[in-house]
Design a protein around this motif. Structure first.
Motif, PDB file in Angstrom:
ATOM      1  N   LEU A 177       0.816  -1.216   0.000  1.00  0.00           N
ATOM      2  CA  LEU A 177       0.000   0.000   0.000  1.00  0.00           C
ATOM      3  C   LEU A 177       0.851   1.269   0.000  1.00  0.00           C
TER       4      LEU A 177
ATOM      5  N   ASN B   8      -4.229   1.519  -9.000  1.00  0.00           N
ATOM      6  CA  ASN B   8      -5.318   2.368  -8.506  1.00  0.00           C
ATOM      7  C   ASN B   8      -6.461   2.303  -9.507  1.00  0.00           C
TER       8      ASN B   8
ATOM      9  N   LYS C 153      -8.643   6.632  -8.740  1.00  0.00           N
ATOM     10  CA  LYS C 153      -7.732   6.561  -7.587  1.00  0.00           C
ATOM     11  C   LYS C 153      -8.458   6.503  -6.241  1.00  0.00           C
TER      12      LYS C 153
ATOM     13  N   LYS D 191      -7.104   1.439  -4.064  1.00  0.00           N
ATOM     14  CA  LYS D 191      -5.813   0.826  -4.400  1.00  0.00           C
ATOM     15  C   LYS D 191      -5.958  -0.680  -4.237  1.00  0.00           C
TER      16      LYS D 191
ATOM     17  N   GLY E 279      -1.557   0.684 -13.215  1.00  0.00           N
ATOM     18  CA  GLY E 279      -0.512   0.534 -12.212  1.00  0.00           C
ATOM     19  C   GLY E 279       0.728  -0.116 -12.778  1.00  0.00           C
TER      20      GLY E 279
END
Length: 285
Positions: free
Chosen positions: A200, A230, A234, A237, A277
């Protein structure tokens, strides 16, 4: 009196038949056509992968079912063996040629309400379903006092989504004429991303760290790999373990994403993944 009775009887019967037909619009058997034969040839390509080796041509022709997910996306499901089904998500281009956006195999398939983790929500009729890409897809439930969003590929509860800021992407696709060059899968590479949440804190670059050849080599060398991204502008995640790949036409790489809870293997193009990502080599810390 009898004539009036029969008049009402046939009226009621007609209404019941119409109601039943409406209930079945989401699911239908696949009609045999030249397009179906092309699809069967493509599915036979998947038999180069041991996970799909039990695909049977007779089953493909006679037991494939299709579900309308959205006005532009259809889901096909094919029984493979006891408890397992293969699936395809298809759409069509301007010339009505079918395009394969994603595919996979599992005990529990995505985009089916039985994967929704919340039992009460599972029993409700969704207000709508959105398929924006293999990464972004969700049910929307209107509970009166609140709107609930449920992830289409996992059945998990999502935060309140800002729908106006979410845009669909132009997905990569395969056609029924494509050929599977190489397949590699290894379930031993699977792990639970939730067991170590240090990912994370990784700052995403939204570009590939590894190229196509490096990813193939690392996976064959039993290196655990993870996709971190994401989604939903966004707001969320997420991470998926990667346990293998399919290489199509020698240059199109589809990564094998495995969900251990659902016993579900999904194949999504590397190109689509990198829009959200990046791929990282992973060692549990």
């Amino acid at each position: 009196m009898k004539k009036r009775y029969f008049k009402y009887f046939f009226s009621i019967l007609a209404i019941l038949i119409a109601f039943i037909m409406v209930q079945k619009t989401g699911l239908s058997k696949l009609e045999t056509s030249s397009k179906t034969l092309l699809m069967a040839n493509w599915l036979n390509e998947l038999k180069k992968d041991p996970f799909f080796s039990d695909l049977n041509e007779n089953t493909i022709q006679n037991s494939t079912e299709q579900y309308s997910l959205t006005p532009t996306h259809t889901m096909l499901t094919i029984p493979v063996n006891i408890g397992y089904k293969a699936y395809l998500i298809i759409t069509t281009d301007s010339s009505h040629q079918e395009q394969i956006v994603e595919y996979g195999i599992g005990n529990f398939l995505p985009y089916q309400k039985n994967i929704i983790t919340n039992q009460e929500i599972r029993q409700l009729t969704p207000r709508s379903f959105y398929y924006l890409s293999p990464i972004e897809n969700f049910w929307k439930f209107d509970l009166g006092k609140e709107i609930v969003y449920i992830e289409g590929s996992t059945g998990e509860w999502l935060p309140d989504l800002n729908e106006q800021n979410i845009r669909s992407i132009q997905s990569t696709f395969l056609t029924y004429q494509d050929h599977l060059t190489e397949a590699y899968d290894n379930k031993n590479l699977s792990f639970y991303p939730s067991s170590d949440l240090s990912w994370l804190t990784i700052s995403l670059q939204n570009k590939g760290i590894f190229d196509l050849n490096q990813i193939q080599t690392l996976l064959k060398n039993n290196q655990k790999m993870m996709f971190i991204g994401n989604k939903y502008n966004k707001q969320v995640k997420f991470a998926y373990p990667i346990i293998g790949y399919h290489l199509w036409n020698q240059n199109q790489l589809y990564l094998a994403i495995y969900d251990d809870d659902l016993d579900l293997l999904r194949f999504i193009s590397l190109e689509d993944l990198l829009k959200f990502g990046q791929i990282v080599a992973w060692t549990n810390r």
